[in-house]
Design a protein around this motif. Sequence first.
Motif: not given
Length: 303
Positions: A267-278, A65-82
């Motif tokens: 990553l987080s968001g809302d996925l709107s699936p494409v409607p089924e053939p029926a 489907g179509n994703l509406s991406l609303t939030s994210a997290t990521f982890q890394g390093l910054i200098p010690t003491g900063a």
Amino acid sequence: MRCSLIVRAAVLAVATLLTWSGSALAVPFFFSTGNPDGKIATASRPSGAGKIEIESADDFVVSGGNLSLTSATFQGLIPTGAPLSSISSVGVEIYRVFPLDSDVTRTSGPPTFSTSSVPTRVNSPSDVELASRASGSGGGLTFTPGIVQPSFSASNSVQAGGIVKFPNQTTGGNGAVSGQQVQFNVIFTSPISLPDGHYFFVPQVELSSGDFLWLSAPRPIVPPGTPFPAGATDLQSWIRDENLAPDWLRVGTDIVGAGTFNAAFTLSGDLSPVPEPATMLLWGTTMAALGVVGRRRGQRRSS
């Protein structure tokens, strides 16, 4: 009488569509590569005073489907003491997979080369981003950093000076690093819309002093990470700087010379699936019925 029955059927069909509770409704989307594994940390920053831009990228897939991406997290390093207040800005870019959004007329060298600057562009991010958001007024992004651990180490790193064009790209990396492990919680105040496809996530952090280094995560993904959808391949992480752009190098295969890596993000968001053939058939039948009613009413008025 026949028209009356058609009208009633059409009204019932429209009501059914309006109250549809099947797969066409948006569902929560969540993806995670898991926790940092301490194997490598890669620079990812915007250009600034005396610094060239560096971009680190890792991939994810949108499926069903179509994703509406609303939030994210990521982890890394910054200098010690900063202090966390030394974080000046955060940006996020989304890339598609090469050759989309790329100039393939630059091709030279063997068939697997996009240019003579890198060993290959197969499965790399594209030349230019598909979408971007940045902190600051009107940038569509807000962020909250938090210290996970006051001290965390990675066995190797790729930083400025470690990104070199082919054939000297295997620098081995810049060596072990340590610093404060920080998680960045990002909200896209202007959500990013993504249809089905394979993408790369690129976070960039600007510090008033020193560099942010994005931490690696296990590859293949293990719990609490979430697996890729069936049929999709988890690609390794890539990196480039201004001197290499628009090309990219594989962090593991090309620069370190061994192993492959993911990077730690969710990553987080809302996925709107494409409607089924029926569902689409029901909608088409409804419209056809309403068309018949409209034509018959028009014929009666003209008679």
